[in-house]
Design a protein around this motif. Structure first.
Motif, PDB file in Angstrom:
ATOM      1  N   GLY A 165       0.815  -1.211   0.000  1.00 21.77           N
ATOM      2  CA  GLY A 165       0.000   0.000   0.000  1.00 21.77           C
ATOM      3  C   GLY A 165       0.849   1.261   0.000  1.00 21.77           C
ATOM      4  N   CYS A 168      -5.893  -0.518  -6.921  1.00 23.55           N
ATOM      5  CA  CYS A 168      -6.033  -1.215  -5.637  1.00 23.55           C
ATOM      6  C   CYS A 168      -6.137  -2.727  -5.775  1.00 23.55           C
ATOM      7  CB  CYS A 168      -7.268  -0.694  -4.887  1.00 23.55           C
ATOM      8  SG  CYS A 168      -7.239   1.083  -4.596  1.00 23.55           S
ATOM      9  N   LEU A 198      -3.887  -4.783  -3.573  1.00 20.56           N
ATOM     10  CA  LEU A 198      -3.737  -4.295  -2.203  1.00 20.56           C
ATOM     11  C   LEU A 198      -4.753  -4.924  -1.250  1.00 20.56           C
ATOM     12  CD1 LEU A 198      -3.220  -0.484  -2.905  1.00 20.56           C
ATOM     13  CD2 LEU A 198      -1.494  -2.297  -2.788  1.00 20.56           C
ATOM     14  N   SER A 218      -5.177  -0.904   2.891  1.00 15.17           N
ATOM     15  CA  SER A 218      -4.439  -0.097   1.919  1.00 15.17           C
ATOM     16  C   SER A 218      -5.370   0.446   0.843  1.00 15.17           C
ATOM     17  CB  SER A 218      -3.330  -0.932   1.267  1.00 15.17           C
ATOM     18  OG  SER A 218      -2.390  -1.365   2.225  1.00 15.17           O
ATOM     19  N   THR A 219      -6.345  -0.366   0.448  1.00  9.16           N
ATOM     20  CA  THR A 219      -7.330   0.069  -0.540  1.00  9.16           C
ATOM     21  C   THR A 219      -8.098   1.290  -0.046  1.00  9.16           C
ATOM     22  OG1 THR A 219      -7.580  -2.127  -1.517  1.00  9.16           O
ATOM     23  CG2 THR A 219      -9.434  -0.611  -1.775  1.00  9.16           C
TER      24      THR A 219
END
Length: 258
Positions: A152, A176, A179, A183-184
Motif C-alpha cells: 500500500g 487497488c 492491495l 491499503s485500498t
C-alpha cells in the motif's frame, strides 16, 4: 490546473483487432470518473489512449479525436513526452524503482525533466509525499529503498512520483487490485482528496469502489468474445448504480452478467 478530456469517436486497434469502437465522452476537470465493465471490454485500452500509452505496443493505433482542453493529443505536431508529463499514470501493481531510495523514486520524473536544484527537489518530494498521504510514514527514511515499503505504501509512493511532476490529469488502472482492504481504503481516501487538484480517471473491477470514489461512471461492454468494446452508458455515478438507463448496465451491476 485540472483539464477537461473530450473523446469523440475514439477507436483503438491492436494490429487488425479493433479493441474499442467509437467511444465518445466528456470528462470534467476536478472530478473522478470510473470506467467499469467485464474483462476485455476495452476499459484499460481507452484509459491508455488518453495519454498515448496505447500506441507504445507494436501495431497499436488510435482513430477519432481525443482532446485535453481542446488540444488534440494525437495531432501531428504534439510532443508525446509533453502529453505524458501532463497526464500521469498509476498502474495496477505498485512499480517503484526497487533499488532507488524513496526520495529518488519521488523526484525521478523531475530529474528526467531537467530539474537539478537540491532544495527544489527536496521541496517537491515533501510536497508530493504529503499529497500522497505518505510523508509522516517515510520522512525519517527517505534514503531507504522504495522497494522496502509495504504494498500500500509503494502504491502511494507511485502516486507521489506521478504528482511530483504536477500533471493536470491522473489515470489509474486498477490501482487497488493488488492491495489489502486497509491499503485500498487509504488509496480511496487519497483519490477523494486529489480530485480537488486533478482530473482523475480510474479503471476498476470493484463496483463498490466505483460507487464510493467516483462522480461519474462509464460502463463498457462487449457483445461477444472478439467484438470491440463499446461505451454502453455514461452518467452520474448515483444514477448508474441506482437507476441506469440501459438494461445491460443494470444486469452487470447486479451481477446478472459479466
Amino acid at each position: 490546473m485540472a483539464k477537461r478530456i473530450e473523446a469523440a469517436g475514439v477507436t483503438a486497434y491492436y494490429g487488425a483487432f479493433k479493441a474499442i469502437d467509437s467511444v465518445s465522452m466528456t470528462i470534467e476537470p476536478k472530478s473522478v470518473t470510473a470506467l467499469i465493465g467485464p474483462s476485455g471490454c476495452g476499459k484499460s485500452t481507452f484509459l491508455r489512449s488518453i495519454n498515448r500509452m496505447h500506441e507504445v505496443l507494436p501495431g497499436a493505433r488510435v482513430e477519432g479525436r481525443l482532446t485535453v482542453d481542446h488540444q488534440d493529443v494525437y495531432a501531428r505536431d504534439v510532443d508525446v513526452t509533453a502529453v505524458r508529463r501532463m497526464i500521469g499514470m498509476v498502474f495496477q501493481r505498485p512499480n517503484p524503482f526497487p533499488t532507488m531510495s524513496i526520495f529518488d523514486n519521488v523526484v525521478a520524473g523531475l530529474r528526467l525533466n531537467g530539474v537539478r536544484g537540491k532544495a527544489t527537489l527536496e521541496d517537491a518530494a515533501e510536497k508530493a509525499l504529503r499529497g500522497a498521504n505518505l510523508w509522516n510514514e517515510v520522512k525519517d527514511r527517505l534514503k531507504k529503498p522504495g522497494g522496502g515499503l509495504s504494498g500500500g505504501q509503494q502504491q502511494r509512493l507511485c502516486i507521489a512520483r506521478t504528482i511530483a511532476v504536477e500533471p493536470q490529469i491522473v489515470l489509474m488502472d486498477e490501482p487497488c487490485s493488488a492491495l489489502d482492504p486497509i491499503s485500498t481504503l487509504a488509496i480511496e481516501d487519497l483519490i477523494s482528496q486529489l480530485k480537488d487538484k486533478y482530473t482523475i480517471v480510474i479503471v476498476t473491477h470493484n463496483m463498490q469502489q466505483a460507487a464510493r470514489v467516483s462522480d461519474r461512471t462509464a460502463f463498457f461492454s462487449i457483445e461477444k468474445t472478439g467484438d470491440p468494446g463499446r461505451l454502453v452508458e455514461y452518467d452520474d455515478t448515483q444514477k448508474i448504480f441506482t437507476n441506469p438507463t440501459e438494461r445491460k448496465t443494470e444486469d452487470y451491476i447486479t451481477g446478472r452478467f459479466g
